[in-house]
Design a protein around this motif. Sequence first.
Motif, mmCIF file in Angstrom:
data_model
loop_
_atom_site.group_PDB
_atom_site.id
_atom_site.type_symbol
_atom_site.label_atom_id
_atom_site.label_comp_id
_atom_site.label_asym_id
_atom_site.label_seq_id
_atom_site.Cartn_x
_atom_site.Cartn_y
_atom_site.Cartn_z
ATOM 1 N N GLN A 1 -7.687 0.633 3.896
ATOM 2 C CA GLN A 1 -8.508 0.027 4.943
ATOM 3 C C GLN A 1 -9.968 -0.160 4.522
ATOM 4 O O GLN A 1 -10.800 -0.483 5.362
ATOM 5 N N ASP B 1 -6.627 6.963 -0.258
ATOM 6 C CA ASP B 1 -5.877 5.921 0.435
ATOM 7 C C ASP B 1 -6.932 4.911 0.879
ATOM 8 O O ASP B 1 -7.637 5.091 1.878
ATOM 9 N N SER C 1 -4.020 -1.617 -0.116
ATOM 10 C CA SER C 1 -3.054 -2.488 0.554
ATOM 11 C C SER C 1 -3.689 -3.865 0.723
ATOM 12 O O SER C 1 -4.864 -3.969 1.092
ATOM 13 N N HIS D 1 -1.397 -1.019 12.922
ATOM 14 C CA HIS D 1 -1.719 -1.645 11.633
ATOM 15 C C HIS D 1 -3.107 -2.243 11.647
ATOM 16 O O HIS D 1 -3.338 -3.253 12.295
ATOM 17 N N LYS E 1 -5.891 -6.953 6.161
ATOM 18 C CA LYS E 1 -6.911 -6.141 5.480
ATOM 19 C C LYS E 1 -8.107 -7.000 5.050
ATOM 20 O O LYS E 1 -8.016 -8.224 5.010
ATOM 21 N N GLY F 1 0.805 -1.222 0.000
ATOM 22 C CA GLY F 1 0.000 0.000 0.000
ATOM 23 C C GLY F 1 0.836 1.269 0.000
ATOM 24 O O GLY F 1 0.472 2.263 -0.646
ATOM 25 N N LEU F 2 1.957 1.242 0.737
ATOM 26 C CA LEU F 2 2.833 2.423 0.742
ATOM 27 C C LEU F 2 3.341 2.694 -0.672
ATOM 28 O O LEU F 2 3.312 3.834 -1.153
#
Length: 288
Positions: A169, A166, A190, A287, A195, A65-66
Amino acid sequence: MKDGGLRYPFLDLGKVNERYAAQLKEACARVIDGGRYIGGDEVERFESELAAYCGVRHTVGVSNGLDALRLILRGYIEMGVMSPGDEVIYPANTYIATVLAITHNGLVPVPVEPDRVTMNLDSRLIERSVTSRTKAVVTVHLYGRPCYDAVMRDIAERHGLKVIEDNAQAIGASVDGRVTGSLGDAAAFSFYPTKNLGALGDGGAVTTDDDELASVVAALRNYGMTARDMNRYAGFNCRLDTIQTAMLLVKLGRLREEIDRRRELAAIYDSMRNDMVTPADASCHGHV
Ligand SMILES: Cc1ncc(COP(=O)(O)O)c(C=O)c1O
Protein backbone atom coordinates in the motif's frame (compact mmCIF):
# COMPACT_ATOMS: atom_id res chain seq x y z
CA MET A 1 -25.94 6.21 -6.15
CA LYS A 2 -23.11 3.87 -7.11
CA ASP A 3 -20.18 2.40 -5.20
CA GLY A 4 -21.78 1.15 -1.99
CA GLY A 5 -23.85 4.28 -1.39
CA LEU A 6 -21.13 6.88 -1.98
CA ARG A 7 -22.29 9.89 -4.00
CA TYR A 8 -19.13 9.65 -6.10
CA PRO A 9 -17.12 6.50 -6.77
CA PHE A 10 -14.26 6.48 -4.27
CA LEU A 11 -11.71 5.38 -6.84
CA ASP A 12 -12.75 5.43 -10.49
CA LEU A 13 -10.04 3.33 -12.14
CA GLY A 14 -11.30 4.07 -15.64
CA LYS A 15 -10.71 7.76 -14.95
CA VAL A 16 -7.34 7.13 -13.34
CA ASN A 17 -6.11 5.20 -16.39
CA GLU A 18 -7.68 7.63 -18.87
CA ARG A 19 -4.73 9.93 -18.18
CA TYR A 20 -2.27 7.26 -19.36
CA ALA A 21 -4.52 5.69 -22.03
CA ALA A 22 -2.54 6.68 -25.15
CA GLN A 23 0.75 5.43 -23.68
CA LEU A 24 -0.90 2.26 -22.32
CA LYS A 25 -2.39 1.43 -25.70
CA GLU A 26 0.96 1.98 -27.46
CA ALA A 27 2.73 -0.21 -24.91
CA CYS A 28 0.08 -2.90 -25.30
CA ALA A 29 0.44 -2.84 -29.08
CA ARG A 30 4.23 -3.16 -28.77
CA VAL A 31 3.85 -6.34 -26.71
CA ILE A 32 1.26 -7.79 -29.11
CA ASP A 33 3.45 -7.05 -32.12
CA GLY A 34 6.63 -8.21 -30.36
CA GLY A 35 5.23 -11.73 -29.86
CA ARG A 36 6.93 -12.34 -26.50
CA TYR A 37 4.23 -12.75 -23.85
CA ILE A 38 6.10 -14.25 -20.88
CA GLY A 39 9.34 -12.64 -19.63
CA GLY A 40 11.35 -10.62 -22.12
CA ASP A 41 12.71 -7.07 -22.27
CA GLU A 42 9.75 -5.40 -20.54
CA VAL A 43 10.12 -7.54 -17.42
CA GLU A 44 13.89 -7.01 -17.24
CA ARG A 45 13.54 -3.26 -17.80
CA PHE A 46 10.80 -2.93 -15.19
CA GLU A 47 12.85 -4.89 -12.66
CA SER A 48 15.87 -2.68 -13.14
CA GLU A 49 13.79 0.54 -13.10
CA LEU A 50 11.97 -0.43 -9.90
CA ALA A 51 15.26 -1.46 -8.27
CA ALA A 52 16.75 1.94 -9.21
CA TYR A 53 13.63 3.74 -7.93
CA CYS A 54 13.94 1.95 -4.58
CA GLY A 55 17.73 2.16 -4.43
CA VAL A 56 18.09 -1.62 -3.99
CA ARG A 57 20.19 -4.21 -5.83
CA HIS A 58 17.36 -6.48 -6.98
CA THR A 59 13.73 -6.50 -8.03
CA VAL A 60 11.97 -9.74 -8.98
CA GLY A 61 8.62 -9.28 -10.72
CA VAL A 62 5.95 -11.73 -9.52
CA SER A 63 2.26 -12.42 -10.01
CA ASN A 64 0.75 -10.39 -7.13
CA GLY A 65 1.40 -9.03 -3.64
CA LEU A 66 0.37 -12.19 -1.79
CA ASP A 67 2.80 -14.25 -3.88
CA ALA A 68 5.54 -11.67 -3.31
CA LEU A 69 5.17 -12.17 0.47
CA ARG A 70 4.84 -15.94 0.14
CA LEU A 71 7.95 -16.23 -2.04
CA ILE A 72 10.07 -14.11 0.31
CA LEU A 73 9.21 -16.42 3.23
CA ARG A 74 9.55 -19.54 1.08
CA GLY A 75 12.90 -18.22 -0.15
CA TYR A 76 14.14 -17.87 3.42
CA ILE A 77 12.95 -21.43 4.14
CA GLU A 78 14.87 -22.73 1.10
CA MET A 79 17.94 -20.81 2.30
CA GLY A 80 17.70 -22.42 5.76
CA VAL A 81 17.06 -19.05 7.46
CA MET A 82 13.74 -20.35 8.84
CA SER A 83 11.76 -23.60 8.94
CA PRO A 84 8.07 -24.47 9.12
CA GLY A 85 6.96 -24.09 12.75
CA ASP A 86 9.07 -20.94 13.28
CA GLU A 87 7.31 -17.76 14.34
CA VAL A 88 6.80 -14.59 12.33
CA ILE A 89 5.60 -11.39 14.01
CA TYR A 90 3.09 -9.32 12.05
CA PRO A 91 0.70 -6.42 12.80
CA ALA A 92 -2.71 -7.50 14.11
CA ASN A 93 -4.21 -4.70 12.00
CA THR A 94 -3.47 -5.56 8.38
CA TYR A 95 -4.92 -6.98 5.19
CA ILE A 96 -5.41 -10.78 5.29
CA ALA A 97 -2.68 -11.42 2.70
CA THR A 98 0.01 -10.64 5.28
CA VAL A 99 -1.17 -13.50 7.52
CA LEU A 100 -1.90 -15.97 4.71
CA ALA A 101 1.65 -15.61 3.39
CA ILE A 102 2.90 -16.78 6.79
CA THR A 103 0.45 -19.66 7.32
CA HIS A 104 0.75 -20.91 3.72
CA ASN A 105 4.44 -21.52 4.47
CA GLY A 106 3.72 -23.52 7.63
CA LEU A 107 5.08 -20.68 9.75
CA VAL A 108 3.31 -19.47 12.91
CA PRO A 109 1.83 -15.94 12.76
CA VAL A 110 2.28 -13.95 15.98
CA PRO A 111 0.13 -10.78 15.99
CA VAL A 112 1.29 -7.57 17.66
CA GLU A 113 -1.17 -4.77 18.43
CA PRO A 114 -1.13 -1.47 16.52
CA ASP A 115 -0.19 1.99 17.70
CA ARG A 116 -3.49 3.78 18.41
CA VAL A 117 -2.52 6.86 16.43
CA THR A 118 -0.92 5.41 13.30
CA MET A 119 -2.91 2.12 13.35
CA ASN A 120 0.37 0.49 12.24
CA LEU A 121 2.37 -2.07 14.21
CA ASP A 122 3.64 -0.57 17.48
CA SER A 123 7.36 -1.35 17.44
CA ARG A 124 7.61 -0.86 21.22
CA LEU A 125 5.39 -3.96 21.64
CA ILE A 126 7.42 -6.26 19.38
CA GLU A 127 10.08 -7.44 21.82
CA ARG A 128 7.70 -9.02 24.32
CA SER A 129 6.49 -11.36 21.56
CA VAL A 130 9.97 -12.51 20.52
CA THR A 131 10.80 -16.13 21.43
CA SER A 132 13.63 -18.49 20.51
CA ARG A 133 11.52 -19.53 17.46
CA THR A 134 10.96 -16.00 16.12
CA LYS A 135 12.68 -15.54 12.76
CA ALA A 136 11.13 -12.44 11.20
CA VAL A 137 8.95 -9.37 11.58
CA VAL A 138 6.61 -8.46 8.74
CA THR A 139 5.98 -4.73 8.93
CA VAL A 140 3.06 -3.34 6.92
CA HIS A 141 3.07 0.26 5.68
CA LEU A 142 -0.71 0.45 5.96
CA TYR A 143 -2.59 3.16 4.02
CA GLY A 144 0.73 4.47 2.68
CA ARG A 145 2.11 5.33 6.12
CA PRO A 146 5.60 3.87 6.61
CA CYS A 147 6.05 1.61 9.63
CA TYR A 148 9.77 1.29 10.29
CA ASP A 149 11.92 2.91 12.96
CA ALA A 150 15.12 2.59 15.00
CA VAL A 151 13.33 0.54 17.69
CA MET A 152 12.29 -2.09 15.15
CA ARG A 153 15.74 -2.16 13.56
CA ASP A 154 17.41 -2.53 16.95
CA ILE A 155 15.16 -5.43 18.05
CA ALA A 156 15.71 -7.17 14.70
CA GLU A 157 19.48 -6.78 14.98
CA ARG A 158 19.68 -7.97 18.58
CA HIS A 159 17.51 -11.05 17.96
CA GLY A 160 18.77 -11.84 14.45
CA LEU A 161 15.34 -11.33 12.85
CA LYS A 162 14.65 -10.57 9.20
CA VAL A 163 12.53 -7.47 8.61
CA ILE A 164 10.14 -7.98 5.70
CA GLU A 165 8.20 -4.98 4.44
CA ASP A 166 4.67 -5.48 3.18
CA ASN A 167 4.83 -2.49 0.85
CA ALA A 168 1.60 -3.30 -1.01
CA GLN A 169 0.00 0.00 0.00
CA ALA A 170 2.96 2.37 0.15
CA ILE A 171 5.09 2.55 -2.99
CA GLY A 172 6.41 6.12 -3.16
CA ALA A 173 6.40 6.72 0.61
CA SER A 174 9.70 7.34 2.41
CA VAL A 175 11.35 7.52 5.83
CA ASP A 176 14.30 9.91 6.30
CA GLY A 177 14.85 10.04 2.55
CA ARG A 178 14.75 6.23 2.07
CA VAL A 179 11.78 4.86 0.18
CA THR A 180 9.68 2.01 1.50
CA GLY A 181 10.78 -1.20 -0.14
CA SER A 182 14.41 -0.46 0.74
CA LEU A 183 14.14 -0.29 4.53
CA GLY A 184 14.22 -3.93 5.64
CA ASP A 185 15.81 -7.14 4.35
CA ALA A 186 13.18 -7.71 1.67
CA ALA A 187 9.92 -6.12 0.56
CA ALA A 188 6.73 -7.19 -1.19
CA PHE A 189 4.84 -4.95 -3.61
CA SER A 190 1.33 -5.31 -5.04
CA PHE A 191 0.29 -3.77 -8.34
CA TYR A 192 -3.40 -4.58 -7.84
CA PRO A 193 -5.26 -2.00 -9.98
CA THR A 194 -6.24 0.26 -7.06
CA LYS A 195 -2.68 0.68 -5.76
CA ASN A 196 -0.54 3.79 -6.30
CA LEU A 197 1.25 1.85 -9.01
CA GLY A 198 -1.64 -0.18 -10.37
CA ALA A 199 -1.52 -2.64 -13.26
CA LEU A 200 -4.54 -3.36 -15.44
CA GLY A 201 -4.77 -6.74 -13.75
CA ASP A 202 -2.66 -8.46 -11.09
CA GLY A 203 1.02 -7.93 -10.49
CA GLY A 204 3.61 -7.83 -7.74
CA ALA A 205 7.33 -7.64 -7.00
CA VAL A 206 9.99 -8.46 -4.43
CA THR A 207 12.82 -6.05 -3.73
CA THR A 208 15.97 -6.88 -1.76
CA ASP A 209 19.69 -6.23 -1.45
CA ASP A 210 20.24 -9.91 -0.67
CA ASP A 211 21.77 -11.58 -3.76
CA GLU A 212 20.91 -15.10 -2.63
CA LEU A 213 17.30 -14.31 -1.73
CA ALA A 214 16.80 -12.55 -5.08
CA SER A 215 18.04 -15.56 -7.04
CA VAL A 216 16.02 -18.06 -4.96
CA VAL A 217 12.82 -15.99 -5.37
CA ALA A 218 13.50 -15.60 -9.11
CA ALA A 219 13.77 -19.39 -9.38
CA LEU A 220 10.75 -20.07 -7.16
CA ARG A 221 8.48 -17.85 -9.28
CA ASN A 222 9.30 -19.98 -12.33
CA TYR A 223 8.90 -23.61 -11.18
CA GLY A 224 12.12 -23.47 -9.15
CA MET A 225 14.14 -23.35 -12.36
CA THR A 226 17.75 -22.17 -12.08
CA ALA A 227 18.81 -23.12 -15.61
CA ARG A 228 17.05 -24.67 -18.57
CA ASP A 229 15.50 -28.02 -17.48
CA MET A 230 17.20 -27.66 -14.06
CA ASN A 231 14.58 -27.37 -11.31
CA ARG A 232 16.44 -26.90 -8.08
CA TYR A 233 13.41 -26.04 -5.94
CA ALA A 234 9.81 -27.27 -5.85
CA GLY A 235 8.70 -23.90 -7.19
CA PHE A 236 5.53 -22.26 -8.46
CA ASN A 237 4.17 -20.41 -11.45
CA CYS A 238 4.17 -16.85 -10.03
CA ARG A 239 5.53 -14.85 -12.95
CA LEU A 240 4.68 -11.22 -13.69
CA ASP A 241 2.87 -11.04 -17.06
CA THR A 242 4.71 -9.22 -19.83
CA ILE A 243 1.64 -7.25 -20.86
CA GLN A 244 1.05 -6.08 -17.29
CA THR A 245 4.72 -5.16 -17.02
CA ALA A 246 4.37 -2.97 -20.09
CA MET A 247 1.48 -1.17 -18.36
CA LEU A 248 3.56 -0.81 -15.19
CA LEU A 249 6.51 0.67 -17.07
CA VAL A 250 4.25 3.45 -18.38
CA LYS A 251 2.83 4.14 -14.94
CA LEU A 252 6.13 3.86 -13.01
CA GLY A 253 7.40 6.78 -15.08
CA ARG A 254 4.43 8.83 -13.86
CA LEU A 255 4.18 7.54 -10.30
CA ARG A 256 4.96 10.88 -8.65
CA GLU A 257 2.21 12.54 -10.69
CA GLU A 258 -0.25 9.80 -9.63
CA ILE A 259 0.62 10.16 -5.94
CA ASP A 260 0.36 13.97 -6.13
CA ARG A 261 -3.11 13.65 -7.70
CA ARG A 262 -4.22 11.25 -4.95
CA ARG A 263 -2.94 13.69 -2.35
CA GLU A 264 -4.92 16.52 -3.95
CA LEU A 265 -8.08 14.41 -3.90
CA ALA A 266 -7.47 13.30 -0.31
CA ALA A 267 -7.12 16.95 0.70
CA ILE A 268 -10.50 17.69 -0.90
CA TYR A 269 -12.10 14.77 0.97
CA ASP A 270 -10.48 16.00 4.20
CA SER A 271 -11.78 19.53 3.72
CA MET A 272 -15.31 18.20 3.07
CA ARG A 273 -15.24 15.55 5.78
CA ASN A 274 -18.44 16.73 7.46
CA ASP A 275 -20.46 16.37 4.25
CA MET A 276 -19.32 12.84 3.56
CA VAL A 277 -21.09 9.60 4.37
CA THR A 278 -19.35 7.66 7.12
CA PRO A 279 -17.38 4.49 6.30
CA ALA A 280 -20.14 2.47 8.00
CA ASP A 281 -22.71 3.94 5.59
CA ALA A 282 -20.42 3.33 2.66
CA SER A 283 -19.87 -0.38 3.40
CA CYS A 284 -16.11 -0.17 2.87
CA HIS A 285 -14.19 -3.04 1.35
CA GLY A 286 -10.82 -4.24 2.59
CA HIS A 287 -8.85 -3.86 -0.63
CA VAL A 288 -7.00 -0.56 -0.54
C1 LIG B 1 -1.26 -4.77 2.96
C2 LIG B 1 -1.46 -5.69 1.80
N1 LIG B 1 -0.67 -6.77 1.70
C3 LIG B 1 -0.79 -7.62 0.66
C4 LIG B 1 -1.71 -7.42 -0.33
C5 LIG B 1 -1.85 -8.44 -1.41
O1 LIG B 1 -1.71 -7.94 -2.69
P1 LIG B 1 -2.41 -8.65 -3.94
O2 LIG B 1 -3.87 -8.32 -3.90
O3 LIG B 1 -1.69 -8.08 -5.11
O4 LIG B 1 -2.16 -10.13 -3.80
C6 LIG B 1 -2.52 -6.29 -0.29
C7 LIG B 1 -3.48 -6.03 -1.37
O5 LIG B 1 -4.54 -5.75 -1.38
C8 LIG B 1 -2.41 -5.40 0.82
O6 LIG B 1 -3.19 -4.31 0.91
